[in-house]
Design an enzyme around this catalytic site. Structure first.
Site, PDB file in Angstrom:
ATOM      1  N   ASP A  67       0.866  -1.167   0.000  1.00 39.96           N
ATOM      2  CA  ASP A  67       0.000   0.000   0.000  1.00 39.96           C
ATOM      3  C   ASP A  67       0.912   1.229   0.000  1.00 39.96           C
ATOM      4  O   ASP A  67       2.053   1.166   0.451  1.00 39.96           O
ATOM      5  CB  ASP A  67      -0.886  -0.029   1.254  1.00 39.96           C
ATOM      6  CG  ASP A  67      -1.595   1.286   1.510  1.00 39.96           C
ATOM      7  OD1 ASP A  67      -2.336   1.738   0.613  1.00 39.96           O
ATOM      8  OD2 ASP A  67      -1.377   1.869   2.588  1.00 39.96           O
ATOM      9  N   ASP A  69      -0.139   5.033   0.748  1.00 45.31           N
ATOM     10  CA  ASP A  69      -0.373   6.101   1.718  1.00 45.31           C
ATOM     11  C   ASP A  69      -0.146   5.640   3.148  1.00 45.31           C
ATOM     12  O   ASP A  69      -0.765   4.670   3.610  1.00 45.31           O
ATOM     13  CB  ASP A  69      -1.806   6.629   1.597  1.00 45.31           C
ATOM     14  CG  ASP A  69      -2.079   7.244   0.241  1.00 45.31           C
ATOM     15  OD1 ASP A  69      -1.116   7.505  -0.498  1.00 45.31           O
ATOM     16  OD2 ASP A  69      -3.266   7.453  -0.078  1.00 45.31           O
ATOM     17  N   THR A 174      -2.535   1.042  -4.783  1.00 47.93           N
ATOM     18  CA  THR A 174      -3.073   2.286  -4.229  1.00 47.93           C
ATOM     19  C   THR A 174      -4.309   2.758  -4.968  1.00 47.93           C
ATOM     20  O   THR A 174      -4.499   2.449  -6.152  1.00 47.93           O
ATOM     21  CB  THR A 174      -1.991   3.394  -4.288  1.00 47.93           C
ATOM     22  OG1 THR A 174      -2.556   4.640  -3.875  1.00 47.93           O
ATOM     23  CG2 THR A 174      -1.442   3.550  -5.699  1.00 47.93           C
ATOM     24  N   LYS A 219      -8.638  -3.603  -4.420  1.00 49.36           N
ATOM     25  CA  LYS A 219      -7.199  -3.857  -4.317  1.00 49.36           C
ATOM     26  C   LYS A 219      -6.918  -5.362  -4.318  1.00 49.36           C
ATOM     27  O   LYS A 219      -5.987  -5.830  -4.982  1.00 49.36           O
ATOM     28  CB  LYS A 219      -6.641  -3.238  -3.029  1.00 49.36           C
ATOM     29  CG  LYS A 219      -6.378  -1.753  -3.089  1.00 49.36           C
ATOM     30  CD  LYS A 219      -5.601  -1.320  -1.856  1.00 49.36           C
ATOM     31  CE  LYS A 219      -5.251   0.149  -1.889  1.00 49.36           C
ATOM     32  NZ  LYS A 219      -4.444   0.554  -0.719  1.00 49.36           N
ATOM     33  N   ASP A 242      -1.105  -0.022   6.106  1.00 50.49           N
ATOM     34  CA  ASP A 242      -1.367   0.638   7.382  1.00 50.49           C
ATOM     35  C   ASP A 242      -2.850   0.640   7.739  1.00 50.49           C
ATOM     36  O   ASP A 242      -3.216   0.985   8.853  1.00 50.49           O
ATOM     37  CB  ASP A 242      -0.926   2.109   7.311  1.00 50.49           C
ATOM     38  CG  ASP A 242      -1.889   2.945   6.481  1.00 50.49           C
ATOM     39  OD1 ASP A 242      -2.498   3.887   7.026  1.00 50.49           O
ATOM     40  OD2 ASP A 242      -2.063   2.643   5.292  1.00 50.49           O
ATOM     41  N   ASN A 245      -8.810  -0.937   5.860  1.00 53.30           N
ATOM     42  CA  ASN A 245      -9.497  -1.069   4.575  1.00 53.30           C
ATOM     43  C   ASN A 245      -8.795  -2.056   3.652  1.00 53.30           C
ATOM     44  O   ASN A 245      -9.392  -2.554   2.698  1.00 53.30           O
ATOM     45  CB  ASN A 245      -9.571   0.295   3.875  1.00 53.30           C
ATOM     46  CG  ASN A 245     -10.486   1.263   4.600  1.00 53.30           C
ATOM     47  OD1 ASN A 245     -11.600   0.918   4.977  1.00 53.30           O
ATOM     48  ND2 ASN A 245     -10.010   2.481   4.820  1.00 53.30           N
TER      49      ASN A 245
END
Length: 314
Positions: A67, A69, A174, A219, A242, A245
């Protein structure tokens, strides 16, 4: 699609869009990764990459999915991308009021209302409609240098490098536009990126999405599609995130890792004995508040927050 027959029409439609978004992202990722392989990446200067937190063994049937962000980069890539577009006058100040209202709706309502979600996406997509894909890629290079390069987490960068050193491919995953995600992947020397795919015809954006933003279940579908195309064995792959989701993506692989985890992911990871690593120091690092439901609309909503912050500081 027969296997989806037990779902309600709305759920079935949402699942179909996730699959479409995932497959489109995987196709775009494989295409751009071939281009990235032809480029010569500058070596990483000694001392700029920390030792990896977890050992990585060579395995040609495994890959790593990161991921972006708050996992690879502090803050949200789409927020910084929006700042860069505003600086380059892709949209006007009056547009910020509309974007801010949409942002506020998601925060206050706390629900993923399909009509408002679509409005937010349409608003953001209208920003790039008619622009060339090559133009956005070029701008993405500039924005990376302006806002993103100094925000890469050294610890996570070391983890990615460990997979590369072991001979594995490493992909970003992402909700940010695949073009900006690809720029970041290239600048970090990674294999490529899975990101949200905006439709283009003859290299020009139409203002439509292919499927939906690459978020949550989408994703996982993208990783599944890419793994199938690349001949990977998912139970031997690793994924890092992190956010709670991304539990669908993390649950898909055999080696899930929680990096700088939010509260829900930390709790989930501890229950399942997943490995955790937190590269933040002191109090929990501030995160850009971008609702997942807004998807691509977060480009604009995040920009509104950035401009407001900038004005307060002047």
């Amino acid at each position: 699609m027969a296997a989806l027959g037990w779902l309600t029409p709305r759920r079935r439609s949402a699942t179909a869009r996730s699959v479409l978004a995932g497959e489109a992202s995987a196709e775009a990722a494989r295409k751009t990764s071939q281009e990235l392989e032809e480029l010569t990446h500058a070596p990483v200067p000694p001392g700029t990459v920390e030792e990896p937190a977890f050992p990585v063994l060579g395995d040609d049937k495994a890959a790593a999915f990161f991921d972006l962000d708050n996992t690879v980069m502090q803050g949200a890539a789409i927020f910084h991308f929006g700042r860069g577009l505003y600086k380059r006058k892709f949209f006007e100040t009056r547009d910020l009021y509309r974007f801010a209202w949409q942002q506020a709706w998601f925060r206050l309502a706390g629900i993923e209302d399909p009509e408002h979600m679509q409005d937010a996406r349409d608003s953001a997509l209208s920003i790039v409609k008619g622009h060339r894909v090559s133009e956005l890629m070029s701008i993405g290079e500039e924005i990376y240098d302006e806002y993103m390069a100094e925000r890469i987490w050294p610890g996570t960068r070391a983890l990615a490098q460990a997979h590369l050193d072991a001979g594995q491919k490493v992909w970003l995953v992402t909700a940010a536009p695949v073009e900006i995600a690809t720029v970041i992947a290239r600048r970090l020397g990674l294999t490529g990126a899975l990101g949200t795919v905006a439709e283009s015809v003859d290299g020009v954006y139409t203002g439509k999405l292919v499927g939906e933003p690459l978020h949550g279940p989408a994703k996982a579908e993208a990783v599944r599609a890419l793994a199938a195309a690349e001949g990977l064995i998912l139970r031997r792959c690793a994924a890092y995130s992190d956010s709670h989701n991304d539990i669908p993506m993390l649950s898909l692989v055999g080696h899930p890792y929680a990096i700088n985890p939010d509260t829900k992911l930390r709790k989930h990871a501890r229950q399942l004995d997943w490995r955790l690593r937190d590269y933040r120091t002191g109090r929990k690092a501030a995160k850009v508040g971008i609702p997942a439901a807004a998807g691509v609309g977060a480009v604009a909503g995040g920009t509104a927050a950035a401009i407001a912050l900038h004005r307060r500081r002047r």
